[in-house]
Design an enzyme around this catalytic site. Sequence first.
Site, PDB file in Angstrom:
ATOM      1  N   ASP A  15      69.714  80.624  46.478  1.00  0.00           N
ATOM      2  CA  ASP A  15      70.976  80.175  46.310  1.00  0.00           C
ATOM      3  C   ASP A  15      71.215  78.803  46.205  1.00  0.00           C
ATOM      4  OD1 ASP A  15      73.801  79.407  46.234  1.00  0.00           O
ATOM      5  OD2 ASP A  15      74.690  80.994  47.070  1.00  0.00           O
ATOM      6  N   PHE A  16      71.447  78.063  45.013  1.00  0.00           N
ATOM      7  CA  PHE A  16      71.106  76.673  45.046  1.00  0.00           C
ATOM      8  C   PHE A  16      72.127  75.678  45.724  1.00  0.00           C
ATOM      9  CE2 PHE A  16      71.703  77.128  40.265  1.00  0.00           C
ATOM     10  CZ  PHE A  16      73.083  77.010  40.365  1.00  0.00           C
ATOM     11  N   HIS A  49      75.801  71.883  33.216  1.00  0.00           N
ATOM     12  CA  HIS A  49      76.980  71.983  32.522  1.00  0.00           C
ATOM     13  C   HIS A  49      78.009  73.128  32.942  1.00  0.00           C
ATOM     14  CE1 HIS A  49      75.506  74.848  29.101  1.00  0.00           C
ATOM     15  NE2 HIS A  49      75.345  75.403  30.098  1.00  0.00           N
TER      16      HIS A  49
HETATM   17  C1  SAM Z   1      73.493  79.185  32.117  1.00  0.00           C
HETATM   18  S1  SAM Z   1      72.507  80.138  32.989  1.00  0.00           S
HETATM   19  C2  SAM Z   1      70.857  79.260  32.664  1.00  0.00           C
HETATM   20  C3  SAM Z   1      69.737  80.041  32.855  1.00  0.00           C
HETATM   21  C4  SAM Z   1      68.377  79.411  32.650  1.00  0.00           C
HETATM   22  N1  SAM Z   1      68.306  78.252  33.133  1.00  0.00           N
HETATM   23  C5  SAM Z   1      68.376  79.092  31.001  1.00  0.00           C
HETATM   24  O1  SAM Z   1      68.279  77.959  30.625  1.00  0.00           O
HETATM   25  O2  SAM Z   1      68.327  80.186  30.340  1.00  0.00           O
HETATM   26  C6  SAM Z   1      72.662  79.610  34.630  1.00  0.00           C
HETATM   27  C7  SAM Z   1      71.675  80.314  35.619  1.00  0.00           C
HETATM   28  O3  SAM Z   1      72.411  79.816  36.899  1.00  0.00           O
HETATM   29  C8  SAM Z   1      72.210  80.828  37.880  1.00  0.00           C
HETATM   30  N2  SAM Z   1      72.988  80.473  39.227  1.00  0.00           N
HETATM   31  C9  SAM Z   1      74.335  80.567  39.104  1.00  0.00           C
HETATM   32  N3  SAM Z   1      74.866  80.226  40.532  1.00  0.00           N
HETATM   33  C10 SAM Z   1      73.823  80.098  41.226  1.00  0.00           C
HETATM   34  C11 SAM Z   1      73.512  79.776  42.652  1.00  0.00           C
HETATM   35  N4  SAM Z   1      74.435  79.739  43.394  1.00  0.00           N
HETATM   36  N5  SAM Z   1      72.234  80.048  42.973  1.00  0.00           N
HETATM   37  C12 SAM Z   1      71.050  80.025  42.006  1.00  0.00           C
HETATM   38  N6  SAM Z   1      71.138  80.391  40.680  1.00  0.00           N
HETATM   39  C13 SAM Z   1      72.579  80.278  40.483  1.00  0.00           C
HETATM   40  C14 SAM Z   1      72.830  82.142  37.158  1.00  0.00           C
HETATM   41  O4  SAM Z   1      72.534  83.179  37.709  1.00  0.00           O
HETATM   42  C15 SAM Z   1      72.097  81.802  35.751  1.00  0.00           C
HETATM   43  O5  SAM Z   1      70.916  82.337  35.690  1.00  0.00           O
END
Ligand code: SAM
Length: 438
Positions: free
Chosen positions: A312-313, A332
């Site tokens: 979890d980032f 974004h």
């Molecule tokens: C808009 S998508 C982009 C996915 C990928 N980077 C791409 O460009 O195709 C955002 C990503 O952030 C991940 N994400 C959201 N909250 C997160 C968190 N707290 N920790 C890690 N990843 C997370 C989502 O699961 C998703 O895969």
Amino acid sequence: MDERLDSLLAHITSAVNVIKSEYAKKGHSIPSLDSPDIRPFDLEEPNTTLSDAMKTVDAACEELVATVVNPYRRMVDHAYDVVKRGCICTVIDAKVPTHLKDAGEKGLPVDALSEKTGITPAKLSRVLRYLATKHIFREVEPDVFANNRYSMLLHEDTPVSAGISWFNEECGQASTRLSEVLRHPVYGPSDDPWACSLGRVFEVPEGKSFYWVIQGNEYREKRFADAMLGVTEHVAGSYASVYPWASLPSNTTIIDVGGGIGQACVKLYKSFPNLRFVIQDLPGPVEKGQKFWSQHYPEALDSGRVSFESFDFFQGPPISGAEIYYLRLISHNWKDADFVKILSNVRRAMGKHSKLLIHDHVLPEKTLQPAAGGTIQGVDPVLMNKFGFSIDVLMLIFSNARERRLQDFIDVGKRSGLKFNELYRTGRADIVEFTLEN
Ligand SMILES: C[S@@+](CC[C@H](N)C(=O)[O-])C[C@H]1O[C@@H](n2cnc3c(N)ncnc32)[C@H](O)[C@@H]1O
């Protein structure tokens, strides 16, 4: 005014000539709208010359139409976008492009389609005829419809169809609440993800975001992952050719932070044998990613060149000491304070020689000022600056976040202990490179 019209027409002519010559280099002409076949540039990465020319035609035609048609009619046409959205949802849900696939150019009578979809023939015909007027499907003869270049993208096997379905349902519902939310005394001024339009439609609890809506919901999570596979490729630009991936040393590790199912890594994995990838995301996407890669590229997992790790980032850093930390279409989704938390966690994992790449839209400083870049000769910089603003508002609807200008990226980088190094223009979303500040 005549001068502007002449200039728009000249830009259209010159840009169309550029597009023709880019196709000619591949031994093709610009494909007919009627053709459902895959053509060059449909799947491969667009080069910046072609993508600038396409953007020019797009923006110049829009301005030309807005200038010459009746404004009342044009305004009503904008309102009619709800009709388009409803019809596109209908054909995706009823799998019309899939049913038409085997019928080829001859198409199928609407009666046959009605049997397959369960929609009354007379009503289905009206939906398909309207879409055909928008160049989605082709009415071959009265009440006989065939796929074309656009409807093929809505075929159930394409990730674009998952993307459009997601856009239409989750973002579409949320967009109808935008006005109410922006004028609301509590939600309006807030920049928290739960308070945005989508947050209110799905009753996201305080402190949570859109990702709370899909987490653990098998259908929504899979559709979002599939959507990212198609939609993100469309907005990513020429990232594989613009960044110097090939010159990175052998066994360079890329940590794809929030990498979903590893969609961005597919192209890099196939093109650059010098690279290894660790995709880090929440447990749901990680599980789906492992399935996706074991189905399509099992050797990548077996050889260890591609691996997955949940995290979890917001809670802590990704795996430490890698050469490259890559965040595509992450920034974004988050307001500055949240994005600084994410970047600060990544910074904690970075070593002296690590680089951090933010791959996202970089908005122009001012829309009415010349853009940096613009690779085709005579390109109108003002036309080139029109892009990125629809996704900016989509992010407002989706998460109360936004697209940023270069200076905004430099500022959030600075607040996170990172130093701006270089901007790589890709023709769509750009790559902003940072290193550690000290
Ligand atoms: C808009 S998508 C982009 C996915 C990928 N980077 C791409 O460009 O195709 C955002 C990503 O952030 C991940 N994400 C959201 N909250 C997160 C968190 N707290 N920790 C890690 N990843 C997370 C989502 O699961 C998703 O895969």
